[in-house]
Design a protein around this motif. Structure first.
Motif, PDB file in Angstrom:
ATOM      1  N   SER A   7       0.827  -1.208   0.000  1.00 37.30           N
ATOM      2  CA  SER A   7       0.000   0.000   0.000  1.00 37.30           C
ATOM      3  C   SER A   7       0.860   1.257   0.000  1.00 37.30           C
ATOM      4  CB  SER A   7      -0.927   0.012   1.213  1.00 37.30           C
ATOM      5  OG  SER A   7      -1.803  -1.079   1.175  1.00 37.30           O
ATOM      6  N   ILE A   8       1.957   1.237   0.769  1.00 38.90           N
ATOM      7  CA  ILE A   8       2.858   2.404   0.818  1.00 38.90           C
ATOM      8  C   ILE A   8       3.518   2.613  -0.542  1.00 38.90           C
ATOM      9  CG2 ILE A   8       5.033   3.247   1.804  1.00 38.90           C
ATOM     10  CD1 ILE A   8       4.135   2.035   4.472  1.00 38.90           C
ATOM     11  N   ASN A   9       4.019   1.544  -1.148  1.00 37.38           N
ATOM     12  CA  ASN A   9       4.651   1.661  -2.473  1.00 37.38           C
ATOM     13  C   ASN A   9       3.660   2.153  -3.519  1.00 37.38           C
ATOM     14  OD1 ASN A   9       7.121   0.847  -1.527  1.00 37.38           O
ATOM     15  ND2 ASN A   9       6.768  -1.321  -1.986  1.00 37.38           N
ATOM     16  N   GLU A  10       2.423   1.670  -3.421  1.00 39.94           N
ATOM     17  CA  GLU A  10       1.389   2.105  -4.366  1.00 39.94           C
ATOM     18  C   GLU A  10       1.092   3.591  -4.189  1.00 39.94           C
ATOM     19  OE1 GLU A  10      -3.253   1.009  -4.999  1.00 39.94           O
ATOM     20  OE2 GLU A  10      -1.891  -0.701  -4.742  1.00 39.94           O
ATOM     21  N   LYS A  16       0.822  10.030  -3.958  1.00 37.28           N
ATOM     22  CA  LYS A  16      -0.036  10.351  -2.812  1.00 37.28           C
ATOM     23  C   LYS A  16       0.703  10.039  -1.511  1.00 37.28           C
ATOM     24  CE  LYS A  16      -4.276   9.335  -5.316  1.00 37.28           C
ATOM     25  NZ  LYS A  16      -5.480   8.513  -5.368  1.00 37.28           N
ATOM     26  N   SER A  17       1.890  10.629  -1.357  1.00 38.87           N
ATOM     27  CA  SER A  17       2.711  10.336  -0.178  1.00 38.87           C
ATOM     28  C   SER A  17       2.077  10.851   1.119  1.00 38.87           C
ATOM     29  CB  SER A  17       4.113  10.899  -0.357  1.00 38.87           C
ATOM     30  OG  SER A  17       4.060  12.280  -0.588  1.00 38.87           O
ATOM     31  N   GLU A  18       1.105  11.751   1.016  1.00 38.85           N
ATOM     32  CA  GLU A  18       0.416  12.228   2.225  1.00 38.85           C
ATOM     33  C   GLU A  18      -0.426  11.132   2.878  1.00 38.85           C
ATOM     34  OE1 GLU A  18      -2.426  12.975  -1.145  1.00 38.85           O
ATOM     35  OE2 GLU A  18      -0.312  13.397  -0.864  1.00 38.85           O
ATOM     36  N   LEU A  19      -0.696  10.042   2.150  1.00 42.41           N
ATOM     37  CA  LEU A  19      -1.486   8.929   2.691  1.00 42.41           C
ATOM     38  C   LEU A  19      -0.635   7.930   3.481  1.00 42.41           C
ATOM     39  CD1 LEU A  19      -3.881   8.096  -0.296  1.00 42.41           C
ATOM     40  CD2 LEU A  19      -4.402   9.362   1.800  1.00 42.41           C
ATOM     41  N   ILE A  20       0.679   8.041   3.376  1.00 44.30           N
ATOM     42  CA  ILE A  20       1.566   7.052   4.019  1.00 44.30           C
ATOM     43  C   ILE A  20       1.363   6.989   5.538  1.00 44.30           C
ATOM     44  CG2 ILE A  20       3.999   6.457   4.469  1.00 44.30           C
ATOM     45  CD1 ILE A  20       4.580   7.338   1.580  1.00 44.30           C
TER      46      ILE A  20
END
Length: 157
Positions: A7-10, A16-20
């Motif tokens: 999920s992080i790589n996706e 969308k790095s704010e979702l990490i």
């Protein structure tokens, strides 16, 4: 952990790095919930095991009612394993290790029958009829199971 990394790589690849942080938080919550469920199930298993020692091999209906099929199956397997172990102890008859968890003060006790149970044989071959409200002076180790099942009541003098 694999799903979290996926999920992080996706999220990174889609920009969308704010979702990490949200993904990591969600993953931590899932792991916590998994640990809580495992702890709950283990505690429940310990309580079911204790029921075998308190009530014997036959559980009262009101307790069985609150157990699921898997719990009843586990109880029956534990009951069989314990019985096999007890038969392996103490010679041909085995040894009931569930009796007298504390040393008895006397070998015989006075009991009152709470419900009709029928005939009951003690070691010397004597057959006693257990009828409701009858009182008897019996060997403690022969009565323990019936007391836990609610058939007999120990009369304290």
């Amino acid at each position: 952990m694999v799903n979290c990394l996926h999920s992080i790589n996706e999220a990174k690849s889609e920009g969308k790095s704010e979702l990490i942080p949200t993904i990591k938080f969600r993953h931590c919550c899932l792991l916590r919930n998994q640990r809580c469920i495992a702890a709950y199930l283990y505690d429940r298993l310990l309580r079911i095991r204790t029921l075998r020692w308190e009530y014997g091999s036959v559980l009262p209906t009101n307790i069985r009612f609150h157990m699921c099929a898997e719990e009843l199956e586990w109880f029956n397997q534990y009951k069989k394993s314990l019985a096999t172990f007890m038969r392996s102890l103490g010679g041909e008859e085995g040894l009931d290790i569930t009796q007298d968890m504390k040393p008895p003060k006397s070998l015989y006790i006075e009991v009152r029958c709470l419900k009709d149970h029928g005939e009951f044989e003690i070691d010397d071959g004597t057959i006693i009829l257990l009828k409701k409200n009858s009182q008897h002076f019996l060997p403690r180790w022969k009565c323990g199971q019936l007391i836990r099942q609610g058939v007999l009541e120990h009369i304290m003098s």
